[in-house]
Motif scaffolding. Structure first.
Motif, PDB file in Angstrom:
ATOM      1  N   TYR A  98       0.831  -1.208   0.000  1.00  0.00           N
ATOM      2  CA  TYR A  98       0.000   0.000   0.000  1.00  0.00           C
ATOM      3  C   TYR A  98       0.863   1.254   0.000  1.00  0.00           C
ATOM      4  O   TYR A  98       1.818   1.381   0.743  1.00  0.00           O
ATOM      5  CB  TYR A  98      -0.914   0.012   1.226  1.00  0.00           C
ATOM      6  N   ASN A  99       0.508   2.170  -0.860  1.00  0.00           N
ATOM      7  CA  ASN A  99       1.222   3.441  -0.968  1.00  0.00           C
ATOM      8  C   ASN A  99       0.188   4.561  -0.899  1.00  0.00           C
ATOM      9  O   ASN A  99      -0.566   4.765  -1.842  1.00  0.00           O
ATOM     10  CB  ASN A  99       1.995   3.503  -2.282  1.00  0.00           C
ATOM     11  N   LYS A 100       0.139   5.271   0.233  1.00  0.00           N
ATOM     12  CA  LYS A 100      -0.884   6.306   0.380  1.00  0.00           C
ATOM     13  C   LYS A 100      -0.664   7.473  -0.573  1.00  0.00           C
ATOM     14  O   LYS A 100      -1.539   8.292  -0.758  1.00  0.00           O
ATOM     15  CB  LYS A 100      -0.975   6.785   1.823  1.00  0.00           C
ATOM     16  N   HIS A 101       0.494   7.544  -1.202  1.00  0.00           N
ATOM     17  CA  HIS A 101       0.772   8.605  -2.166  1.00  0.00           C
ATOM     18  C   HIS A 101       0.542   8.137  -3.607  1.00  0.00           C
ATOM     19  O   HIS A 101       0.929   8.812  -4.551  1.00  0.00           O
ATOM     20  CB  HIS A 101       2.203   9.116  -1.994  1.00  0.00           C
ATOM     21  N   ASP A 102      -0.072   6.972  -3.771  1.00  0.00           N
ATOM     22  CA  ASP A 102      -0.380   6.430  -5.090  1.00  0.00           C
ATOM     23  C   ASP A 102      -1.318   7.399  -5.807  1.00  0.00           C
ATOM     24  O   ASP A 102      -2.337   7.819  -5.255  1.00  0.00           O
ATOM     25  CB  ASP A 102      -1.055   5.063  -4.927  1.00  0.00           C
ATOM     26  N   ALA A 103      -0.977   7.754  -7.025  1.00  0.00           N
ATOM     27  CA  ALA A 103      -1.787   8.686  -7.813  1.00  0.00           C
ATOM     28  C   ALA A 103      -3.197   8.141  -8.062  1.00  0.00           C
ATOM     29  O   ALA A 103      -4.106   8.897  -8.391  1.00  0.00           O
ATOM     30  CB  ALA A 103      -1.088   8.979  -9.145  1.00  0.00           C
TER      31      ALA A 103
ATOM     32  N   HIS B 176      -5.400   7.466  -6.057  1.00  0.00           N
ATOM     33  CA  HIS B 176      -6.363   8.137  -5.189  1.00  0.00           C
ATOM     34  C   HIS B 176      -6.776   9.515  -5.711  1.00  0.00           C
ATOM     35  O   HIS B 176      -7.736  10.096  -5.205  1.00  0.00           O
ATOM     36  CB  HIS B 176      -5.805   8.257  -3.773  1.00  0.00           C
ATOM     37  N   LEU B 177      -6.088  10.022  -6.702  1.00  0.00           N
ATOM     38  CA  LEU B 177      -6.414  11.325  -7.285  1.00  0.00           C
ATOM     39  C   LEU B 177      -7.295  11.209  -8.524  1.00  0.00           C
ATOM     40  O   LEU B 177      -7.736  12.219  -9.066  1.00  0.00           O
ATOM     41  CB  LEU B 177      -5.122  12.079  -7.630  1.00  0.00           C
TER      42      LEU B 177
ATOM     43  N   TYR C  86       0.874   1.783 -12.518  1.00  0.00           N
ATOM     44  CA  TYR C  86       1.311   2.281 -11.206  1.00  0.00           C
ATOM     45  C   TYR C  86       2.111   3.577 -11.302  1.00  0.00           C
ATOM     46  O   TYR C  86       2.729   3.983 -10.327  1.00  0.00           O
ATOM     47  CB  TYR C  86       2.155   1.218 -10.494  1.00  0.00           C
TER      48      TYR C  86
ATOM     49  N   SER D  11       2.605   7.776 -12.651  1.00  0.00           N
ATOM     50  CA  SER D  11       2.126   9.081 -12.190  1.00  0.00           C
ATOM     51  C   SER D  11       0.639   9.235 -12.505  1.00  0.00           C
ATOM     52  O   SER D  11       0.035   8.415 -13.200  1.00  0.00           O
ATOM     53  CB  SER D  11       2.912  10.187 -12.895  1.00  0.00           C
TER      54      SER D  11
END
Length: 157
Positions: free
Chosen positions: A56-61, A63-64, A137, A139
């Motif tokens: 899990y990467n909370k900075h994964d794009a 989520h935007l 995965y 940007s």
């Protein structure tokens, strides 16, 4: 009676004695409010979830993205989608797992990288060669391009 069970019976009265002794001593009043208990439980569950989901990467794009784009990317990432490979191998729906181009199984990698039916669209969306990893995965721009590509192919994902 074996040596282990004999030893166990010898230790038990000592444990009982200590437990009984503990009941006679003053106990600190350490009551916890509902709010504190809830916070503790949430923190422990969150820690457990993070351990189980180390990728899990909370900075994964991801989520935007818009909700519809997230759905497309999620289905492509997991392989749980409506493409022939998944439908045929998991549910035996359809004639085969082959792509309509007949050059391979209709998978995420095939669709995004090699399907000759979508070569023109692929070159319009990605001017340079991009890996599957980058498309799924990368940007925010990479993910939006992938979602656009998936929509414009007309393939049910």
């Amino acid at each position: 009676m074996g040596p282990l069970s004999l030893q166990h019976t010898r230790q038990r009265p000592a444990a009982d004695t200590l437990a009984k002794e503990g009941t006679t001593k003053d106990q600190n009043d350490r009551s916890t409010t509902f709010k504190e208990a809830k916070t503790i439980i949430k923190a422990k569950q969150h820690k457990k979830w993070l351990q189980q989901h180390s990728h899990y990467n909370k900075h994964d794009a991801f989520h935007l993205l818009t909700r519809s784009e997230q759905v497309l990317i999620f289905r492509l990432r997991t392989g749980h989608n409506r493409m022939n490979h998944h439908l045929f191998t998991k549910f035996r729906i359809g004639q085969s797992d082959q792509c309509p181009c007949q050059t391979g199984s209709m998978t995420t990698e095939h669709l995004l990288q090699t399907c000759p039916l979508h070569d023109g669209l692929r070159s319009q969306i990605w001017a340079e060669a991009t890996t599957v990893q980058g498309k799924l995965y990368g940007s925010l721009d990479d993910l939006q391009r992938t979602a656009t590509f998936a929509r414009r192919t007309g393939v049910s994902i």
